[in-house]
Design a protein around this motif. Structure first.
Motif, short mmCIF file in Angstrom:
data_model
loop_
_atom_site.label_atom_id
_atom_site.label_comp_id
_atom_site.label_asym_id
_atom_site.label_seq_id
_atom_site.Cartn_x
_atom_site.Cartn_y
_atom_site.Cartn_z
N TRP A 360 0.82 -1.21 0.00
CA TRP A 360 0.00 0.00 0.00
C TRP A 360 0.86 1.26 0.00
CZ3 TRP A 360 -4.95 0.99 -0.93
CH2 TRP A 360 -5.86 -0.05 -0.87
N MET A 364 0.49 4.12 -2.85
CA MET A 364 0.10 5.48 -2.47
C MET A 364 1.22 6.49 -2.65
SD MET A 364 -2.18 4.92 0.96
CE MET A 364 -3.92 4.45 0.84
N ILE A 371 -2.08 4.25 -7.48
CA ILE A 371 -3.33 5.00 -7.31
C ILE A 371 -3.30 6.31 -8.06
CG2 ILE A 371 -4.81 6.15 -5.61
CD1 ILE A 371 -4.05 3.99 -3.62
N LEU A 375 -5.04 4.89 -11.47
CA LEU A 375 -6.46 5.09 -11.12
C LEU A 375 -6.89 6.55 -11.27
CD1 LEU A 375 -6.85 2.77 -8.00
CD2 LEU A 375 -7.28 2.26 -10.41
#
Length: 537
Positions: A360, A364, A371, A375
């Motif tokens: 993660w 991040m 992300i 995304l």
């Protein structure tokens, strides 16, 4: 006929006496095997204890040495005794409990009332020796002392030959030179009983340690020390600092400055300047007072404490309600492929938490994280560097890691509620929300409430997530301890104790005591409150 009789005797079943003899022989062989195994295990324990005794005797740790000897004798007595059967089973567990639990708690509590940390690691004699050694200068007309580098239990020493008398002495960084009977080669001592002489190759490989080695010439530290630059020849070094035993003070012979012992664990001048290293002393509640009065510590301590409670409470609430919601959904018997969905939902719980936190953290990342780049189409959102977003990120990741556990717990608790209860409620005209709020949820809490308390305690000390995801950052500015906005109390304790230029074990232990009191108080109160739920059963 004779052959037939012999065959019958060979195939005849054993008599009662033969069976008894076989059983006795088998039992005896079994006892001998267990006895040999016991002797082997006790021999290993005794060997380790004997090594510990030698090391402790060398370092003059008399209290610990006495405890080791007493425990070793007691263990041998228990296991060689034919009685004491319960003690044989309890002894290993009690020893591990005392060493890894009781001793750890008591020692941490003790350290919290001392100034133990960087610059205050040893006792006063060690501090004096270190101060004098740190200011040593070679005596210009020093004679050359033939030296041999020796080692004992991992500790380096110097075997020194007096060039005038020819006497041999051996000493270490902690023990001054003491005269010994040594093996001589010409005018140089080369070996002494109980010590291992280092080869020339070993001396070369450990030249850095040997150059730093300083052995006091006598019990009086003002007499100087012997040091060797090459492991072959030693010279006398005298310190520019002098210890006055009568006045209990350190004097700088170059400037005349006097540093006295004023009870703070360090020699201090009149202007407040301290000579470090100092020594470890008991300071009472000073660490606790400093934590609440020093603004550079109190500010971040308050912020970290508030965030720790918020993080633990929000984590428990979000993981519980999401897990409960999913459990209610997948507890519906009319849903198809329920088992497959359940397996997918518990996958986050199946992977190690620290690895998931690292993944993660990469996703991040503001510059190249999945992300932001994939995304969100190349956005530059500071998920881990902005104080507010970093806290949100920590909560989201912890929700992803924690909801599968609550899902499993709630699923099991819901399946344990009798179906007759639901049918009776429906017959009485209750709607689904009323059934859930007035029947299912109270019955669910009977099982889940203790687990919620333990989950709160776990998240209160959830070091892995904070350390792996944000490392406590972003860091506070203008503070004396290296903590950040997402640090919780346990990660702050770690940083105070093990990071930064100064490591304050005393202050970190004081924080640990406070954490223990807080968590213990909350747990006791919570468990007492949950007793009311037991009436629902």
């Amino acid at each position: 006929m004779t052959d037939t009789v012999e065959t019958d005797e060979a195939t005849a079943p054993p008599t009662k006496r033969q069976r008894q003899a076989a059983q006795i022989a088998e039992a005896a062989s079994g006892r001998i095997g267990w006895m040999l195994l016991k002797i082997l295990l006790l021999a290993i324990v005794d060997a380790v204890a004997l090594y510990a005794v030698f090391v402790l005797f060398t370092h003059q740790e008399w209290l610990v040495l006495g405890i080791v000897v007493a425990v070793t004798v007691l263990v041998n007595y228990i296991y060689f005794s034919r009685k004491r059967i319960p003690a044989k089973y309890l002894t290993p567990g009690i020893i591990f409990l005392v060493v890894f639990q009781v001793f750890t708690l008591l020692y941490t509590g003790y350290i919290g009332f001392t100034n133990y940390g960087t610059g205050h690691n040893g006792d006063k004699d060690q501090a004096i020796s270190s101060l004098l050694a740190s200011a040593q200068e070679r005596v210009e007309d020093s004679p050359t002392y033939p030296v041999t580098v020796v080692e004992q239990f991992g500790t380096l020493g110097l075997l020194v030959t007096d060039p005038e008398s020819g006497d041999a002495s051996v000493g270490t960084a902690e023990q001054p030179l003491q005269e010994v009977d040594a093996t001589m080669e010409g005018d140089k001592a080369v070996a002494v009983d109980g010590w291992t002489t280092l080869t020339f190759a070993d001396v070369l490989s450990r030249s850095g340690q040997i150059e730093q080695l300083s052995v006091q010439y006598s019990d009086d530290p003002n007499d100087g020390a012997i040091r060797t630059p090459d492991g072959q020849s030693g010279y006398l070094y005298i310190s520019t600092l002098e210890y006055d035993e009568t006045a209990d003070a350190i004097i700088d012979t170059q400037t005349g400055e006097v540093y006295s012992d004023i009870g703070t664990g360090a020699f201090t001048a009149e202007d407040g300047t301290e000579l470090l290293p100092g020594w470890q002393i008991t300071v009472g509640f000073d660490n606790f007072v400093r934590a609440v009065t020093d603004e550079t510590i109190r500010g971040p301590l308050i912020s970290v404490t508030i965030w720790t409670f918020a993080f633990a409470l929000i984590s428990v609430a979000t993981t519980f309600f999401l897990g409960l919601l999913l459990a209610l959904v997948f507890n519906n018997t009319r849903m198809r492929f329920r088992n497959g969905y359940r397996i997918i939902l518990i996958l986050p719980y199946a992977f190690p938490a620290f690895l998931s936190a690292l993944v993660w953290a990469g996703m991040m990342n503001e510059s190249f994280g999945f992300i932001n780049q994939v995304l969100l189409g190349g956005a530059e959102i500071p998920w881990l560097t902005d104080p507010v977003l970093a806290k949100v990120s920590v909560l989201l990741v912890n929700l992803w890691l924690g909801f599968p556990y609550m899902f499993l717990v709630c699923m099991g608790a819901l399946q344990g509620i009798p179906e007759d209860v639901n049918e009776a409620a429906v017959m009485d005209g209750a709607n689904p929300w009323q059934i859930f709020r007035r029947i299912k949820l109270p019955l669910l809490l009977v099982t889940v409430a203790p687990l919620l308390i333990s989950s709160f305690a776990f998240n209160f000390n959830n070091f892995n997530l904070i350390y792996m995801l944000t490392n406590g950052g972003p860091r506070f500015s203008d503070v004396s301890i290296p903590v950040g906005h997402t640090d919780i109390l346990i990660s702050m304790v770690y940083k105070v104790a093990f990071t930064g230029q100064t490591r304050d074990y005393g202050l970190a232990s004081a924080f640990t005591i406070l954490i223990f009191i807080v968590v213990a108080t909350i747990s006791i109160v919570s468990f007492r409150k949950t007793k009311a739920l037991e009436e629902l059963n």
